[in-house]
Write an enzyme that holds these catalytic residues in place. Structure first.
Site, short mmCIF file in Angstrom:
data_model
loop_
_atom_site.label_atom_id
_atom_site.label_comp_id
_atom_site.label_asym_id
_atom_site.label_seq_id
_atom_site.Cartn_x
_atom_site.Cartn_y
_atom_site.Cartn_z
N LEU A 108 19.25 -28.61 23.23
CA LEU A 108 20.29 -29.48 23.79
C LEU A 108 21.22 -29.96 22.69
O LEU A 108 20.76 -30.28 21.59
CB LEU A 108 19.66 -30.73 24.43
CG LEU A 108 18.68 -30.59 25.58
CD1 LEU A 108 18.52 -31.92 26.27
CD2 LEU A 108 19.11 -29.54 26.56
N GLY A 153 15.26 -26.81 23.72
CA GLY A 153 16.11 -26.13 24.70
C GLY A 153 16.37 -24.67 24.34
O GLY A 153 16.60 -23.84 25.22
N ASN A 177 9.34 -28.86 21.18
CA ASN A 177 8.95 -29.94 20.26
C ASN A 177 9.43 -31.32 20.70
O ASN A 177 9.52 -32.24 19.90
CB ASN A 177 9.50 -29.63 18.85
CG ASN A 177 11.02 -29.50 18.84
OD1 ASN A 177 11.61 -29.12 19.84
ND2 ASN A 177 11.65 -29.82 17.73
N GLU A 178 9.73 -31.45 21.99
CA GLU A 178 10.32 -32.69 22.50
C GLU A 178 9.55 -33.94 22.09
O GLU A 178 10.13 -34.95 21.72
CB GLU A 178 10.44 -32.65 24.03
CG GLU A 178 11.64 -31.89 24.56
CD GLU A 178 11.44 -30.38 24.58
OE1 GLU A 178 10.42 -29.89 24.04
OE2 GLU A 178 12.32 -29.69 25.11
C1 LIG Z 1 10.20 -39.50 32.16
C2 LIG Z 1 11.30 -38.61 32.63
C3 LIG Z 1 11.64 -37.59 31.61
C4 LIG Z 1 12.87 -36.88 32.00
C5 LIG Z 1 13.29 -35.92 30.97
C6 LIG Z 1 13.76 -36.57 29.73
C7 LIG Z 1 14.10 -35.96 28.66
C8 LIG Z 1 14.02 -34.49 28.53
C9 LIG Z 1 14.98 -34.08 27.77
C10 LIG Z 1 15.20 -33.37 26.82
C11 LIG Z 1 14.87 -32.11 26.46
C12 LIG Z 1 15.28 -31.84 25.22
C13 LIG Z 1 15.21 -30.57 24.67
C14 LIG Z 1 16.08 -30.39 23.42
O1 LIG Z 1 16.58 -29.33 23.29
S1 LIG Z 1 16.35 -31.67 22.32
C15 LIG Z 1 17.13 -30.88 20.91
C16 LIG Z 1 16.07 -30.40 20.02
N1 LIG Z 1 16.63 -29.65 18.91
C17 LIG Z 1 16.25 -29.86 17.68
O2 LIG Z 1 15.44 -30.72 17.38
C18 LIG Z 1 16.91 -28.99 16.65
C19 LIG Z 1 17.60 -29.79 15.63
N2 LIG Z 1 18.25 -28.93 14.66
C20 LIG Z 1 17.58 -28.35 13.66
O3 LIG Z 1 16.38 -28.48 13.48
C21 LIG Z 1 18.41 -27.51 12.74
O4 LIG Z 1 19.76 -27.84 12.91
C22 LIG Z 1 18.25 -26.00 12.98
C23 LIG Z 1 16.84 -25.54 12.52
C24 LIG Z 1 18.45 -25.61 14.44
C25 LIG Z 1 19.32 -25.25 12.14
O5 LIG Z 1 19.20 -25.61 10.82
P1 LIG Z 1 20.42 -25.35 9.81
O6 LIG Z 1 19.97 -25.84 8.49
O7 LIG Z 1 20.92 -23.97 9.91
O8 LIG Z 1 21.59 -26.22 10.43
P2 LIG Z 1 21.86 -27.74 10.17
O9 LIG Z 1 22.61 -27.87 8.91
O10 LIG Z 1 20.61 -28.52 10.29
O11 LIG Z 1 22.79 -28.15 11.39
C26 LIG Z 1 24.13 -27.76 11.44
C27 LIG Z 1 24.93 -28.74 12.29
O12 LIG Z 1 24.42 -28.70 13.64
C28 LIG Z 1 24.04 -30.01 14.04
N3 LIG Z 1 22.95 -29.86 14.98
C29 LIG Z 1 21.84 -29.15 14.83
N4 LIG Z 1 21.09 -29.21 15.92
C30 LIG Z 1 21.75 -29.99 16.80
C31 LIG Z 1 21.49 -30.41 18.12
N5 LIG Z 1 20.39 -30.04 18.79
N6 LIG Z 1 22.40 -31.20 18.72
C32 LIG Z 1 23.52 -31.58 18.09
N7 LIG Z 1 23.84 -31.19 16.83
C33 LIG Z 1 22.95 -30.40 16.20
C34 LIG Z 1 23.70 -30.66 12.76
O13 LIG Z 1 23.76 -32.03 12.92
C35 LIG Z 1 24.81 -30.12 11.86
O14 LIG Z 1 26.02 -30.76 12.25
P3 LIG Z 1 27.22 -31.03 11.23
O15 LIG Z 1 26.65 -31.81 10.08
O16 LIG Z 1 27.70 -29.68 10.82
O17 LIG Z 1 28.22 -31.80 12.02
#
Ligand SMILES: CCCCC/C=C\C/C=C\C=C\CC(=O)SCCNC(=O)CCNC(=O)[C@H](O)C(C)(C)COP(=O)(O)OP(=O)(O)OC[C@H]1O[C@@H](n2cnc3c(N)ncnc32)[C@H](O)[C@@H]1OP(=O)(O)O
Length: 302
Positions: A108, A153, A177-178
């Site tokens: 997400l 996601g 990993n939520e």
């Molecule tokens: C009781 C009722 C319950 C109801 C339900 C409730 C909730 C359910 C809901 C949710 C379900 C959620 C599922 C999800 O998907 S949550 C998102 C989980 N994702 C992560 O944890 C991944 C996070 N990202 C990373 O670990 C790394 O970025 C990654 C390994 C993917 C890549 O690493 P890399 O080193 O190449 O890149 P980075 O430099 O870290 O990132 C670049 C850039 O991208 C931004 N970013 C990364 N991931 C996200 C993201 N998921 N969302 C938004 N932005 C993201 C990061 O901040 C960098 O941005 P910028 O500095 O370039 O602006």
């Protein structure tokens, strides 16, 4: 636009999908690199590139958003591209992969649910449900060629395919990993996990928020093949050939038989699921932890 769910779902973005795509190339075709012959016309949008091969009936769909975080725009463009291929009888299969180095899909887009109003969060979650429903029930064969990290996601996108090929790189971990982010996977993500790796393995992996490195992902059945990075695409094509060797109607009806109950469960409770999501993510405590998590991600980069 026909929706996987019938009539109830009408987020603004999907009612006016083209508005989101102004200035992009969706709908235009251009010759694929090195191509030019029959079926070598690619099309796409800003965030999804589609390379169709009419001769084989297989299209390669490449995600190209920053980190492939599932923004509302990316979700919308994915649904549109999928629909376009579903409606074109030339195509029988899609290989889904990433155009971003080292990341298949970051899950997400947390900026879509952090600091946003409830209406936006609801629109976003409905778009997420819609993509999952369309992929999970697609009549096409979907093969995920996972060439990068695949958390949360991202894992769901991969799980909604029929088959997963993962590059053998210890940094390319996959899983839901939520819990580690303090959030809870909704029941339909949980169901998809259980359908793939079984109840006990899901129970453990969901509670612990496990992100599996390739060998463990293979062992637990989360992916079907782990291969050297430079063989992900060719292995995905071989897998596709294996799935396409089965007559379409028999494979499609069998897929539907296996998946329909899981999809129907969401369809029956779609509005309630949206409300749960919105009230959960809009809590002050959850907003604070999302903010802190995003901050950590941004700092880690620097
Ligand atoms: C009781 C009722 C319950 C109801 C339900 C409730 C909730 C359910 C809901 C949710 C379900 C959620 C599922 C999800 O998907 S949550 C998102 C989980 N994702 C992560 O944890 C991944 C996070 N990202 C990373 O670990 C790394 O970025 C990654 C390994 C993917 C890549 O690493 P890399 O080193 O190449 O890149 P980075 O430099 O870290 O990132 C670049 C850039 O991208 C931004 N970013 C990364 N991931 C996200 C993201 N998921 N969302 C938004 N932005 C993201 C990061 O901040 C960098 O941005 P910028 O500095 O370039 O602006």
């Amino acid at each position: 636009m026909a929706l996987a769910s019938g009539v109830r779902f009408a987020p603004r973005a999907l009612l006016r999908p083209w508005a989101l795509l102004r200035g992009t190339t969706l709908g235009r075709t251009e010759p694929a690199a090195g191509g030019g012959g029959d079926g070598a016309r690619r099309f796409g949008s800003q965030r999804v590139l589609v390379e169709p091969d009419a001769a084989s009936g297989v299209a390669v769909m490449k995600l190209r958003n920053p980190s492939n975080a599932l923004s509302l725009e990316l979700l919308t463009e994915l649904v549109i591209s999928l629909e376009k291929l579903e409606n074109d009888k030339t195509f029988r299969g899609i290989i889904l992969t990433s155009d971003c180095p080292r990341v298949f899909c970051a899950g997400l887009d947390l900026t879509e649910i952090c600091g946003r109003n409830p209406a936006h969060c609801a629109e976003y979650w409905k778009a997420m449900q819609e993509l999952w429903l369309r992929m999970y029930l697609s009549s096409l064969v979907l093969v995920a060629a996972i060439n990068g990290a695949c958390p949360a996601g991202g894992c769901i996108i991969a799980l909604s395919c029929d088959c997963r090929v993962l590059a053998d790189n210890p940094k390319y971990r996959i899983g839901l990993n939520e819990t580690l982010l303090g959030i809870i996977a909704p029941f339909w993500l949980k169901d998809t996990y259980v359908n793939t790796i079984g109840h006990r393995a899901s129970e453990q992996a969901l509670q612990l928020g496990s992100l599996f490195p390739p060998a463990e992902a293979l062992q637990v059945g989360l992916v079907d093949q782990v291969v050297p990075e430079d063989q992900v695409q060719s292995t995905a094509l071989s897998e596709m050939a294996r799935w396409l060797a089965v007559p379409d109607h028999a494979r499609q009806l069998t897929k539907n038989m296996m998946r329909k109950a899981t999809a129907d469960r969401l369809l029956r409770q779609r509005d309630a699921d949206t409300q749960n999501f919105v009230s959960f993510v809009c809590r002050d405590s959850i907003q604070k932890s999302l903010q802190a998590y995003l901050e950590k991600l941004r700092q880690r980069k620097g």
